[in-house]
Design an enzyme around this catalytic site. Structure first.
Site, short mmCIF file in Angstrom:
data_model
loop_
_atom_site.label_atom_id
_atom_site.label_comp_id
_atom_site.label_asym_id
_atom_site.label_seq_id
_atom_site.Cartn_x
_atom_site.Cartn_y
_atom_site.Cartn_z
CD GLU A 69 -9.96 3.65 -6.07
OE1 GLU A 69 -8.88 4.21 -6.31
OE2 GLU A 69 -10.63 3.86 -5.05
CG HIS A 90 -8.96 8.35 -1.38
ND1 HIS A 90 -10.00 8.68 -2.21
CD2 HIS A 90 -8.41 7.23 -1.92
CE1 HIS A 90 -10.09 7.81 -3.21
NE2 HIS A 90 -9.14 6.91 -3.05
CE1 TYR A 115 4.58 -0.27 19.63
CE2 TYR A 115 5.42 1.97 19.47
CZ TYR A 115 5.17 0.83 20.22
OH TYR A 115 5.54 0.79 21.53
ZN ZN Z 1 -8.73 5.47 -4.43
#
Ligand code: ZN
Length: 215
Positions: A69, A90, A115
């Protein structure tokens, strides 16, 4: 910037419950190189051997094999040189929110609390791509709005910070904003109105546009 700071940030993410099953990846710039958690490493137990070194174009310079990634991380650094750290997780609420239709084009997550607007800002939903698809990085790089966070459809969240602490805090704030959005989903809830959002975004120098939500 040392690998021990990357390990400390990984441990904070695990302690916060943001890395279920050791998933997710983090990176930080060291000069112009990207230090990134390696593939199949646990964020809670990062060692020097588990850290990959990449150049800004993603070429592997040394250390562990980088997570597939990495294009997400490189894309965020290319967008804005003020950002020095990226967190991708995740975590359950961010994943759940990424499986819903977006609140608006420029932010999948509605402005329910100050916030979220102050610390995260608009968070668009990027289209689904298989994990590791380099197009994920292209989508992020091509996002037309100023952003510090995005949701990846049916996948998770990615945020940037000026340093690792800010990126970890932002990932936690986004997770909470997603959780609040899910808890109130389908209820007659009250969102911050556009004037309230604009005032917060201006005062806290946070990215937020003001188009109407998708119908
Ligand atoms: Zn991922």
């Amino acid at each position: 910037m040392s690998s021990s700071e990357l390990a400390a940030a990984g441990a904070r993410l695990v302690e916060a419950g943001l890395s279920p099953g050791s998933t997710g990846n983090i990176s930080v710039l060291s000069n112009d190189d990207i230090l990134m958690s390696g593939t199949r490493t646990s964020l809670g137990a990062l060692t020097d051997d588990g850290i990959a070194v990449l150049d800004p174009d993603g070429r592997h310079l040394g250390g562990a094999k980088p997570s597939k990634e990495w294009p997400l991380h490189a894309a965020f650094y290319r967008r804005d040189t003020a950002f020095r750290a990226v967190v991708h997780v995740h975590s359950a609420s961010a994943v759940a929110a990424s499986c819903l239709e977006p609140w608006a084009e420029h932010s999948a997550v509605p402005p329910l609390t100050p916030y979220f607007v102050m610390r995260v800002g608009q968070t668009p939903l990027l289209p689904y791509r298989a994990p590791g698809d380099p197009k994920l990085g292209e989508d992020l790089f091509g996002c037309p709005w100023e952003i510090r966070a995005a949701l990846l459809a049916n996948h998770g969240s990615v945020v940037v910070g000026r340093d690792l602490d800010e990126a970890v805090d932002r990932a936690a704030e986004l997770e909470e904003a997603c959780r609040v959005a899910l808890l109130t989903h389908g209820l007659p809830r009250r969102e911050l109105d556009p004037d309230q959002v604009a005032e917060l975004a201006h005062r806290w120098d946070s990215p937020w546009l003001e188009p109407a939500p998708l119908q």
